[in-house]
Design a protein around this motif. Structure first.
Motif, mmCIF file in Angstrom:
data_model
loop_
_atom_site.group_PDB
_atom_site.id
_atom_site.type_symbol
_atom_site.label_atom_id
_atom_site.label_comp_id
_atom_site.label_asym_id
_atom_site.label_seq_id
_atom_site.Cartn_x
_atom_site.Cartn_y
_atom_site.Cartn_z
ATOM 1 N N ILE A 39 -10.077 -42.919 11.693
ATOM 2 C CA ILE A 39 -10.582 -41.742 10.614
ATOM 3 C C ILE A 39 -10.860 -42.509 9.553
ATOM 4 O O ILE A 39 -10.196 -43.022 8.703
ATOM 5 N N THR A 40 -12.153 -42.140 8.834
ATOM 6 C CA THR A 40 -12.583 -43.046 7.741
ATOM 7 C C THR A 40 -13.352 -41.936 6.833
ATOM 8 O O THR A 40 -14.030 -40.955 7.032
ATOM 9 N N GLY A 41 -13.226 -42.230 5.485
ATOM 10 C CA GLY A 41 -13.510 -41.540 4.488
ATOM 11 C C GLY A 41 -13.345 -40.119 4.262
ATOM 12 O O GLY A 41 -14.213 -39.438 3.902
ATOM 13 N N SER A 42 -12.495 -39.683 4.981
ATOM 14 C CA SER A 42 -12.186 -38.075 5.176
ATOM 15 C C SER A 42 -11.252 -37.604 3.935
ATOM 16 O O SER A 42 -10.526 -38.254 3.474
ATOM 17 N N VAL A 43 -11.629 -36.221 3.508
ATOM 18 C CA VAL A 43 -10.350 -35.643 2.614
ATOM 19 C C VAL A 43 -9.844 -34.704 3.292
ATOM 20 O O VAL A 43 -10.083 -33.656 3.771
ATOM 21 N N TRP A 44 -8.330 -35.001 3.324
ATOM 22 C CA TRP A 44 -7.538 -34.039 3.978
ATOM 23 C C TRP A 44 -6.336 -33.669 2.883
ATOM 24 O O TRP A 44 -5.403 -33.159 2.990
ATOM 25 N N ALA A 45 -6.829 -33.650 1.501
ATOM 26 C CA ALA A 45 -5.875 -33.427 0.415
ATOM 27 C C ALA A 45 -5.283 -31.968 0.447
ATOM 28 O O ALA A 45 -6.159 -30.959 0.712
ATOM 29 N N HIS A 46 -3.882 -31.667 0.350
ATOM 30 C CA HIS A 46 -3.332 -30.595 0.280
ATOM 31 C C HIS A 46 -3.438 -29.915 1.742
ATOM 32 O O HIS A 46 -3.377 -28.445 1.563
ATOM 33 N N ALA A 47 -3.935 -30.368 2.801
ATOM 34 C CA ALA A 47 -3.904 -29.744 4.037
ATOM 35 C C ALA A 47 -2.528 -29.884 4.887
ATOM 36 O O ALA A 47 -1.685 -30.490 4.215
ATOM 37 N N VAL A 48 -2.425 -29.186 5.949
ATOM 38 C CA VAL A 48 -1.403 -29.276 6.652
ATOM 39 C C VAL A 48 -1.643 -29.796 8.047
ATOM 40 O O VAL A 48 -2.447 -29.201 8.782
ATOM 41 N N VAL A 49 -1.093 -30.943 8.354
ATOM 42 C CA VAL A 49 -1.129 -31.594 9.816
ATOM 43 C C VAL A 49 0.264 -31.371 10.416
ATOM 44 O O VAL A 49 1.151 -32.323 10.187
ATOM 45 N N ALA A 50 0.229 -30.458 11.272
ATOM 46 C CA ALA A 50 1.411 -30.190 12.033
ATOM 47 C C ALA A 50 1.511 -30.543 13.668
ATOM 48 O O ALA A 50 0.289 -30.161 14.133
ATOM 49 N N ARG A 51 2.748 -31.137 13.987
ATOM 50 C CA ARG A 51 2.871 -31.324 15.467
ATOM 51 C C ARG A 51 1.720 -32.176 16.044
ATOM 52 O O ARG A 51 1.315 -31.960 17.085
ATOM 53 N N CYS A 52 0.954 -33.062 15.005
ATOM 54 C CA CYS A 52 -0.067 -33.998 15.566
ATOM 55 C C CYS A 52 0.564 -35.107 15.950
ATOM 56 O O CYS A 52 1.661 -35.596 15.450
ATOM 57 N N ARG A 53 0.076 -35.995 17.034
ATOM 58 C CA ARG A 53 0.598 -37.103 17.056
ATOM 59 C C ARG A 53 -0.621 -38.266 17.027
ATOM 60 O O ARG A 53 -1.976 -38.122 17.552
ATOM 61 N N PHE A 54 -0.559 -39.306 16.215
ATOM 62 C CA PHE A 54 -1.614 -40.558 16.021
ATOM 63 C C PHE A 54 -0.963 -41.704 16.712
ATOM 64 O O PHE A 54 -0.076 -42.322 16.074
ATOM 65 N N GLU A 55 -1.643 -42.184 17.812
ATOM 66 C CA GLU A 55 -1.264 -43.428 18.517
ATOM 67 C C GLU A 55 -2.266 -44.616 18.253
ATOM 68 O O GLU A 55 -3.271 -44.266 18.592
ATOM 69 N N ASP A 56 -1.772 -45.579 17.420
ATOM 70 C CA ASP A 56 -2.871 -46.783 17.475
ATOM 71 C C ASP A 56 -4.061 -46.303 16.880
ATOM 72 O O ASP A 56 -5.142 -46.709 17.187
ATOM 73 N N CYS A 57 -3.924 -45.648 15.936
ATOM 74 C CA CYS A 57 -4.986 -45.057 14.898
ATOM 75 C C CYS A 57 -5.176 -45.799 13.767
ATOM 76 O O CYS A 57 -4.232 -46.365 13.163
ATOM 77 N N THR A 58 -6.300 -45.914 13.172
ATOM 78 C CA THR A 58 -6.577 -46.302 11.767
ATOM 79 C C THR A 58 -7.289 -45.258 10.850
ATOM 80 O O THR A 58 -7.971 -44.537 11.251
#
Length: 201
Positions: A39-58
């Motif tokens: 995941i590159t150059g993205s803007v997630w500022a002040h968002a809500v990332v709920a019940r997600c799973r990131f495995e071996d991600c960059t």
């Protein structure tokens, strides 16, 4: 830039993709598993990332400032040049089977809330954690190399076998934290003596 939801197109499993998509302020991403993604150059500022799973991600160059992460898991991830001022890492999930440690390189984590987060074995390199809240954080076996820890609140933290050599600016009271096996250099040792009113030099 496209929005992240547009790129996901309703999927709850994303594997081996390079993603560049934004989340708007207060926008919610929920229940998605990412495996081997970049995941590159993205803007997630002040968002809500709920019940997600990131495995071996960059995550590279992503803005997570003020982001909340309730019940989300980082499993063996790499965070590079991430800007995450005031992010709520304290809301990360603590699964029964602990995730693999993550590596944080060149990240701005100032004012972040890490209270109670399990970061066992994590690696922080050249990161800024100025005035971060480390109340109750688990950093057992973690390494913080060349990190700026000025003004961090370190209390009730598990620092057993952690390595703070090369980092600076911290003050922590060994009486209020678990420090068996903690490794510090001469500069860092001053931060352990300060609570006792001892001056060095």
């Amino acid at each position: 830039m496209s929005g992240l939801h547009e790129l996901l197109a309703g999927r709850d499993l994303v594997e081996d993709e390079e993603l560049r998509g934004d989340l708007a302020e207060q926008e919610r991403l929920e229940g998605v598993t990412f495996v081997g993604c970049t995941i590159t150059g993205s803007v997630w500022a002040h968002a809500v990332v709920a019940r997600c799973r990131f495995e071996d991600c960059t995550f590279e160059g992503v803005d997570l400032s003020g982001t909340r992460l309730p019940d989300t898991v980082l499993d063996g991830c790499r965070l590079v040049d991430v800007r995450a001022l005031g992010a709520a890492w304290s809301s990360l999930a603590r699964p029964t089977i602990p995730p693999d440690p993550s590596t944080w390189t060149g990240c701005r984590l100032d004012l972040g809330s890490f209270g109670g987060a399990d970061l066992t074995g994590a690696r922080f390199e050249r990161c800024s954690l100025v005035e971060a809240d480390l109340d109750g954080v688990v950093l057992r076996g973690a390494r913080l190399d060349d990190c700026d820890l000025r003004g961090t609140r370190v209390i009730r933290a598990d620092l057993r076998e952690a390595d703070l050599r090369g980092s600076h600016g911290y003050v922590l009271d060994p009486r209020d934290n678990e420090v068996a096996g903690l490794q510090v250099d001469l500069v860092g040792a001053v931060g352990l003596l300060t609570p006792f009113g001892i001056e060095v030099g």
